[in-house]
Design a protein around this motif. Structure first.
Motif, short mmCIF file in Angstrom:
data_model
loop_
_atom_site.label_atom_id
_atom_site.label_comp_id
_atom_site.label_asym_id
_atom_site.label_seq_id
_atom_site.Cartn_x
_atom_site.Cartn_y
_atom_site.Cartn_z
N ILE A 194 0.84 -1.20 0.00
CA ILE A 194 0.00 0.00 0.00
C ILE A 194 0.87 1.25 0.00
CG2 ILE A 194 -1.67 1.32 1.34
CD1 ILE A 194 -2.75 -1.33 2.35
N ILE A 195 1.97 1.23 0.77
CA ILE A 195 2.82 2.41 0.85
C ILE A 195 3.64 2.60 -0.42
CG2 ILE A 195 4.82 3.35 2.06
CD1 ILE A 195 3.71 2.27 4.59
N LEU A 196 4.14 1.50 -1.00
CA LEU A 196 5.12 1.65 -2.07
C LEU A 196 4.50 1.75 -3.47
CD1 LEU A 196 7.84 -0.82 -0.82
CD2 LEU A 196 7.90 1.64 -0.78
N ARG A 197 3.34 1.16 -3.69
CA ARG A 197 2.81 1.17 -5.07
C ARG A 197 2.00 2.42 -5.34
NH1 ARG A 197 3.52 -3.45 -8.11
NH2 ARG A 197 3.06 -1.95 -9.74
N ARG A 198 1.92 2.81 -6.62
CA ARG A 198 1.16 3.98 -6.98
C ARG A 198 -0.08 3.66 -7.81
NH1 ARG A 198 5.34 8.39 -9.05
NH2 ARG A 198 6.01 6.71 -10.39
N ASN A 199 -0.09 2.50 -8.45
CA ASN A 199 -1.27 2.09 -9.21
C ASN A 199 -2.40 1.75 -8.25
OD1 ASN A 199 -3.08 0.79 -10.88
ND2 ASN A 199 -1.48 -0.07 -12.14
N ILE A 200 -3.59 2.29 -8.53
CA ILE A 200 -4.68 2.13 -7.55
C ILE A 200 -5.14 0.67 -7.47
CG2 ILE A 200 -6.55 2.71 -9.15
CD1 ILE A 200 -7.70 4.39 -6.80
N VAL B 160 -2.87 -0.97 -5.12
CA VAL B 160 -3.18 -0.60 -3.73
C VAL B 160 -4.27 -1.53 -3.20
CG1 VAL B 160 -4.09 1.21 -2.27
CG2 VAL B 160 -2.42 1.77 -3.99
N PHE C 108 -11.04 6.79 -12.40
CA PHE C 108 -10.47 6.61 -13.74
C PHE C 108 -11.31 7.31 -14.79
CE2 PHE C 108 -9.80 4.04 -17.61
CZ PHE C 108 -8.46 4.30 -17.76
N LYS D 159 -8.91 10.09 -15.74
CA LYS D 159 -8.19 9.30 -16.75
C LYS D 159 -6.81 8.85 -16.28
CE LYS D 159 -11.40 9.69 -19.84
NZ LYS D 159 -12.37 8.62 -19.75
N VAL E 200 -4.66 6.08 -13.29
CA VAL E 200 -4.73 5.13 -12.18
C VAL E 200 -3.64 5.41 -11.16
CG1 VAL E 200 -5.89 3.22 -13.29
CG2 VAL E 200 -3.44 3.49 -13.59
N ASN E 201 -2.94 6.54 -11.36
CA ASN E 201 -1.87 6.89 -10.44
C ASN E 201 -2.47 7.64 -9.26
OD1 ASN E 201 0.41 7.73 -9.18
ND2 ASN E 201 1.45 8.42 -11.03
N VAL E 202 -2.31 7.09 -8.05
CA VAL E 202 -2.98 7.72 -6.90
C VAL E 202 -2.30 9.03 -6.51
CG1 VAL E 202 -3.97 5.66 -5.91
CG2 VAL E 202 -1.65 6.26 -5.35
N ASP E 203 -1.05 9.27 -6.96
CA ASP E 203 -0.41 10.54 -6.64
C ASP E 203 -0.96 11.68 -7.47
OD1 ASP E 203 1.11 9.50 -4.72
OD2 ASP E 203 2.94 9.30 -5.90
N PHE F 122 4.67 3.78 -14.69
CA PHE F 122 5.23 4.75 -13.78
C PHE F 122 5.90 3.94 -12.69
CE2 PHE F 122 0.58 4.82 -13.46
CZ PHE F 122 0.41 4.14 -12.27
N LYS G 134 7.74 1.97 -9.68
CA LYS G 134 7.12 1.15 -8.65
C LYS G 134 7.16 1.86 -7.29
CE LYS G 134 8.00 -3.43 -10.39
NZ LYS G 134 8.90 -4.56 -10.27
N ARG H 144 7.14 4.75 -4.56
CA ARG H 144 6.44 6.03 -4.44
C ARG H 144 7.43 7.13 -4.08
NH1 ARG H 144 0.97 6.41 -1.06
NH2 ARG H 144 -0.08 5.28 -2.67
#
Lengths: 103, 166
Positions: A26-32, A35, A87, A91, A93-96, B86, B88, B90
Motif C-alpha cells: 500500500i505504501i510503495l505502489r502507486r497504481n490504484i 493498492v 479513472f 483518466k 490510475v496513479n494515486v499521486d 510509472f 514502482k 512512491r
C-alpha cells in the motif's frame, strides 16, 4: 518454534508477515489497482491472525473470520467502484495524480 | 515433522511468495493471478487445521467472487502500456520502515503473550459450530453486516450512476 505441532503462534506470525507485506505494498505502489491488491493481501493476513486465535479461544473467532470476509468483500466492491469513478473523471490510475481533494 | 506441519510450511511458503509476487508485478492481471494463489494457499492453511467450512468459504468468496470483480475492473479500465509505466516506488524508499517497526512490535507482543500459557485445543471445526457462534454470540455483527452489505450495494450503484451521467 519449528516444533512438531502447529500452534496459534505459527498462524499469527504468518498472518503478521502477510499483513506487513500488504502494508508495504500500500505504501510503495502507486497504481490504484495494486493498492487494492495489497489491501487484499493484508486482509488475508488478518484472516490468518483471527484463525490462529480461534485455535485458542474457539469458534467465536472463526465466526469473526466469516464476518471479516463479508466486510472485505464490501470494501473491495466499494473501492473498485471508486477506482472506476476516479479513472472516468481523471483518466489516470496513479494515486499521486489524484489530488483534487487537496485543500 | 508430521504431515500437518509439513503441509503448513508448504502453504505458508506459497502464501508468502505469492503475496510478494502479487504486490511487485507491473501488469495488474498478474497481480490478481498471484492473489488467487494466495487465496488458495490461505484456504489450504485453514484446511490444515481441519476448518473445512471456512476453507470452502474462502475459496468461494475470494477465488470465486472478489477476484472475478478485480478481473472485471481491470478489463473495464483497459489500461494501455503508457499508463502502466510509472515507477514502482512512491516517494521515499524508507517509508516501509514504519510497518516494519509496527510488525516487529506486534510479533514481540505475540511472543511475550504466548510464553507461559497452556493452550486449550480445538480439534475439529464444523459448519454447525461456526454457524451457532455466528447466530448466538455474534448476532449483532450478523445483523450489522446485513445493513452494511445493503449500504454497499446502494453506494456502488450510486457511484456507477454518477459516472454514467457525466
Amino acid at each position: 518454534m519449528v516444533g512438531a505441532e502447529i500452534t496459534p503462534f505459527h498462524f499469527i506470525t504468518l498472518g503478521l508477515t502477510l499483513f506487513f507485506i500488504g502494508i508495504c505494498g500500500i505504501i510503495l505502489r502507486r497504481n490504484i489497482i495494486f493498492v487494492f491488491i495489497s489491501l487484499e493481501v493484508a486482509t488475508n493476513g488478518i484472516f490468518l491472525i483471527f484463525f490462529g486465535a480461534s485455535l485458542k479461544v474457539g469458534y467465536i473467532s472463526q465466526a469473526l473470520v466469516l464476518v471479516f470476509m463479508a466486510i472485505a468483500a464490501v470494501e473491495v466492491a466499494v473501492g473498485l467502484a471508486l477506482a472506476i469513478a476516479i479513472f472516468r473523471t481523471s483518466k489516470t490510475v496513479n494515486v499521486d495524480e489524484v489530488s483534487q481533494l487537496k485543500g | 515433522m508430521n504431515l500437518e506441519s509439513i503441509l503448513f510450511f508448504i502453504f505458508a511458503g506459497a502464501s508468502i511468495i505469492s503475496s510478494v509476487m502479487a504486490i511487485s508485478r507491473r501488469q495488474p492481471i498478474f497481480g490478481v493471478m498471484y492473489l488467487l494463489v494466495l487465496g488458495l494457499s490461505v484456504a489450504g492453511l485453514f484446511a490444515v487445521k481441519k476448518a473445512f467450512f471456512l476453507s470452502l468459504i474462502q475459496i468461494i468468496i475470494y477465488v470465486g467472487a472478489v477476484l472475478v470483480l478485480f478481473v472485471f475492473v481491470i478489463a473495464m479500465m483497459n489500461l494501455s502500456k503508457e499508463e502502466l509505466i510509472f515507477g514502482k516506488i512512491r516517494r521515499s524508499r524508507f517509508l516501509f520502515l514504519i510497518p516494519v517497526m509496527l510488525i516487529f512490535i506486534l510479533i514481540l507482543s505475540v511472543v511475550i503473550s504466548e510464553s507461559g500459557h497452556n493452550i486449550q485445543r480445538f480439534q475439529f471445526f464444523t459448519a454447525k459450530d461456526v454457524s451457532l457462534a455466528l447466530y448466538k454470540d455474534l448476532l449483532f455483527h450478523f445483523e450489522y453486516l446485513s445493513v452494511f452489505l445493503l449500504s454497499a450495494i446502494v453506494i456502488t450503484v450510486f457511484i456507477g450512476m454518477r459516472g454514467k451521467k457525466q
